[in-house]
Design an enzyme around this catalytic site. Structure first.
Site, short mmCIF file in Angstrom:
data_model
loop_
_atom_site.label_atom_id
_atom_site.label_comp_id
_atom_site.label_asym_id
_atom_site.label_seq_id
_atom_site.Cartn_x
_atom_site.Cartn_y
_atom_site.Cartn_z
CG ASP A 28 -1.81 1.15 1.38
OD1 ASP A 28 -2.78 1.18 0.61
OD2 ASP A 28 -1.58 2.03 2.24
CD GLU B 104 -2.14 2.53 -3.79
OE1 GLU B 104 -3.15 3.18 -4.07
OE2 GLU B 104 -1.41 2.80 -2.81
C1 ARE Z 1 -9.06 8.60 6.06
C2 ARE Z 1 -9.95 9.79 5.81
C3 ARE Z 1 -9.13 11.07 5.77
C4 ARE Z 1 -8.32 11.21 7.05
C5 ARE Z 1 -7.47 9.97 7.24
C6 ARE Z 1 -6.71 9.99 8.55
O1 ARE Z 1 -10.66 9.61 4.57
O2 ARE Z 1 -10.01 12.17 5.62
O3 ARE Z 1 -7.50 12.36 6.97
O4 ARE Z 1 -8.29 8.81 7.23
O5 ARE Z 1 -7.57 9.77 9.64
C7 ARE Z 1 -7.73 4.91 2.55
C8 ARE Z 1 -8.77 5.96 2.16
C9 ARE Z 1 -8.49 7.28 2.82
C10 ARE Z 1 -8.36 7.10 4.32
C11 ARE Z 1 -7.17 6.17 4.54
C12 ARE Z 1 -6.84 5.92 6.00
O6 ARE Z 1 -8.78 6.11 0.75
O7 ARE Z 1 -9.59 8.16 2.54
O8 ARE Z 1 -8.17 8.36 4.96
O9 ARE Z 1 -7.49 4.89 3.95
O10 ARE Z 1 -7.93 5.38 6.65
C13 ARE Z 1 -3.14 8.70 -2.73
C14 ARE Z 1 -2.03 7.68 -2.43
C15 ARE Z 1 -2.49 6.25 -2.58
C16 ARE Z 1 -3.78 5.99 -1.79
C17 ARE Z 1 -4.82 6.98 -2.31
C18 ARE Z 1 -6.18 6.80 -1.64
O11 ARE Z 1 -0.93 7.93 -3.29
O12 ARE Z 1 -1.46 5.41 -2.10
O13 ARE Z 1 -4.34 8.33 -2.08
N1 ARE Z 1 -4.22 4.59 -1.87
C19 ARE Z 1 -3.90 3.64 -0.78
C20 ARE Z 1 -5.07 2.70 -0.47
C21 ARE Z 1 -6.19 3.48 0.19
C22 ARE Z 1 -5.72 4.02 1.53
C23 ARE Z 1 -4.31 4.43 1.56
C24 ARE Z 1 -3.48 4.27 0.48
C25 ARE Z 1 -3.75 4.83 2.85
O14 ARE Z 1 -5.45 2.01 -1.61
O15 ARE Z 1 -7.35 2.69 0.34
O16 ARE Z 1 -6.53 5.19 1.89
O17 ARE Z 1 -3.34 3.63 3.51
C26 ARE Z 1 -3.67 11.60 -7.17
C27 ARE Z 1 -2.28 11.10 -6.76
C28 ARE Z 1 -2.36 9.83 -5.94
C29 ARE Z 1 -3.31 10.01 -4.77
C30 ARE Z 1 -4.69 10.43 -5.30
C31 ARE Z 1 -5.71 10.64 -4.19
O18 ARE Z 1 -4.23 10.70 -8.09
O19 ARE Z 1 -1.54 10.84 -7.92
O20 ARE Z 1 -1.09 9.51 -5.45
O21 ARE Z 1 -3.43 8.73 -4.12
O22 ARE Z 1 -4.55 11.64 -6.04
O23 ARE Z 1 -5.25 11.61 -3.30
#
Ligand code: ARE
Ligand code: CA
Length: 495
Positions: free
Chosen positions: A197, A233
């Protein structure tokens, strides 16, 4: 490394938020017999139990680790072990979603962890590991908020907090050692590899140091000397400081352009005829490094990348066509998404229900899927992997493995067809008029069962039959009235 260590299958399924005993049973009853290579499972380690006003036990709580104890809503350590053993015993591998970039976000003192560990997110204290403030990146992050503010700056993307999540410093031996121990525990139980992740948010060299320190896979289930499959990822649609290419030395990388481009094509923003050279020629990474999918657990609900072009179970006709294309097309290692249903609540272009967790009872226990007479799921589970059009294409992919694409045909717009050596033939009609053509199928003469409109069962076909002549040609028909815009035949569907 890049090889999935599978027994023979060429596609995995993400059983998002499934419980361990349900996955074990699914391996035995469905995935093994159907030739699925493996399962990507939700994070198995302890995380914050989120109760935040309306938002109770969202799916995303599992991306906020509290410790590496194997206790979650999917089950405990014994249930996890039992699942891995039972799936391995029927030739289905387990790939674990690893959250190692960060620990939790900020939560009030006394907030609980799914394994009973306490933590103090403000002091960055996680005694269940244990981690303390020394193990986090704050000193290495130079933004005003401490969060990532600009994706154009590689330093802050790696060293600052992703949406407020306490950012671990994987540059230290101590942190590397804790992550290594966690992954080695999983390897000891017999897992085949890891989805890493938030890889964009870690330095590729730090990750390499951790991967290099891992044990070989468990020889109860794998050849001696096998290394864990790694897929990282990294969302790279171009235009940022960090590219997916920086990570291919560690293993495979998610190719997010793949699902976005296919969504654009099937939704009519592009024409299917141009898919003729879909792959590297489109600016995507080398196929040997790519992990591909139509949608994932983020972008099916507006998180992550791809926006409103992404196809999901909600637009099922297009979704089945896009999955058929992916599973029929020789590019990348494929992953099928398996979802649960939730009601969307759109306001200003945002789904206010995007947080909703899996089907659960009043005590927030996850409810198991039920199974209908036709094999599809109930109890709120979509189970795309149990849709005939999708699982039959997993078999197509296994049968066609090792061949290239040849004998491409298109009508100059959205009707296409191609062969996979002499093993398989696929046709798609996404135009508003019928496809009725005599086409080269490349298959030996005979009668074949179309595995989209039906299945071959006990020597006969429950769907359309296709008669291939001695010249390999066959009359192919896909009318706009049909449920599906795809026709697929292969060596194993010969009647
Ligand atoms: C949650 C709440 C937030 C709060 C946070 C802390 O939604 O408001 O601030 O908790 O309390 C998942 C959810 C998030 C969640 C997080 C933790 O999607 O909403 O936050 O879990 O509970 C970027 C990253 C990429 C990531 C995506 C979602 O680069 O790695 O954001 N994806 C992975 C997983 C997710 C997970 C996380 C990472 C965190 O697959 O499920 O988040 O572990 C452009 C950029 C990307 C960016 C994208 C979105 O496209 O190029 O890099 O992706 O915008 O911002
Ligand atoms: Ca980081």
């Amino acid at each position: 490394q890049w090889d999935p260590n599978s027994s023979n299958g060429q596609a995995i399924v993400h059983l998002f938020e499934w419980k361990w005993p349900d996955i074990a049973a699914e391996c035995e009853n469905f995935l093994g017999p159907r030739g699925f290579a493996g399962v990507q499972v939700s994070p198995p380690n302890e995380y914050v139990e989120v109760y935040q006003g309306e938002v109770k036990r969202p799916w995303w709580e599992r991306y906020q680790p509290v410790s590496y104890k194997l206790v979650t809503r999917s089950g405990d350590e014994n249930a996890f072990k039992d699942m891995v053993t039972r799936c391995n015993n029927v030739g289905v591998k387990i790939y674990v979603d690893i959250v190692m970039n960060h620990m939790s976000g900020g939560w009030p003192q006394g907030t609980g962890g799914s394994g009973g560990s306490s933590f103090d997110s403000g002091a960055q204290s996680y005694p269940g590991v244990p981690y303390s403030a020394f193990d986090f990146n704050d000193g290495n992050c130079h933004t005003g908020s401490g969060n990532i503010e600009n994706y154009g700056d590689a330093n802050q993307v790696r060293n600052c907090k992703l949406v407020g999540l306490n950012d671990l410093n994987q540059g230290t031996d101590y942190v590397r050692g804790k992550i290594r121990d966690y992954l080695n525990t999983l390897i000891g139980y017999g897992v085949a590899g890891f989805r890493i992740d938030a890889s964009k948010h870690m330095w590729p060299g730090d990750m390499k140091a951790i991967f290099d320190s891992l044990n070989n896979l468990n020889t109860d289930f794998f050849k001696a000397g096998s290394r864990p499959f790694i897929f990282q990822e990294v969302i790279d649609l171009g235009g940022e400081a960090i590219s997916g290419q920086e990570y291919v030395g560690n293993g495979r990388v998610t190719e997010f352009r793949y699902g976005k481009y296919l969504g654009e094509a099937f939704r009519g923003n592009n024409q299917l005829q141009y898919l003729k050279n879909f792959g590297e020629d489109w600016g995507m990474m080398d196929r040997a490094n790519a992990l591909v999918f139509i949608d994932n657990h983020d972008n099916q609900r507006g998180h992550g990348a791809g926006g409103d072009m992404i196809l999901t179970f909600r637009v099922s006709k297009w979704y089945k066509m896009a999955n058929a294309f992916m599973l029929g097309w020789p590019y990348g290692y494929t992953r099928v998404m398996s979802s649960y249903y939730w009601d969307q609540w759109w306001e200003n272009g945002q789904d206010k229900n995007d947080w909703i967790g899996p089907p659960q009872d009043d005590s927030f226990n996850i409810i198991s899927p039920s199974f209908n007479a036709d094999g599809t799921c109930g109890n709120g589970w979509i189970c795309e992997h149990r849709w005939r059009q999708i699982y039959n294409m997993v078999e197509f992919r296994n049968v066609a493995h090792g061949t290239d694409m040849n004998d491409w045909w298109d009508n100059g717009s959205n009707q296409i067809a191609f062969c996979r050596g002499d093993k398989g033939f696929l046709a798609i009609n996404n135009d508003g008029w019928d496809l009725k053509e005599t086409l080269q199928t490349c298959l030996p003469a005979g009668t074949y069962c179309d595995v989209i409109s039906g299945s071959k069962e006990g020597g006969s076909c429950t769907g359309k039959s296709v008669t291939v002549g001695g010249d390999g040609k066959a009359y192919i028909e896909i009318t706009t009235m049909e449920d599906d815009g795809v026709l697929a035949i292969h060596a194993n569907s010969k009647l």
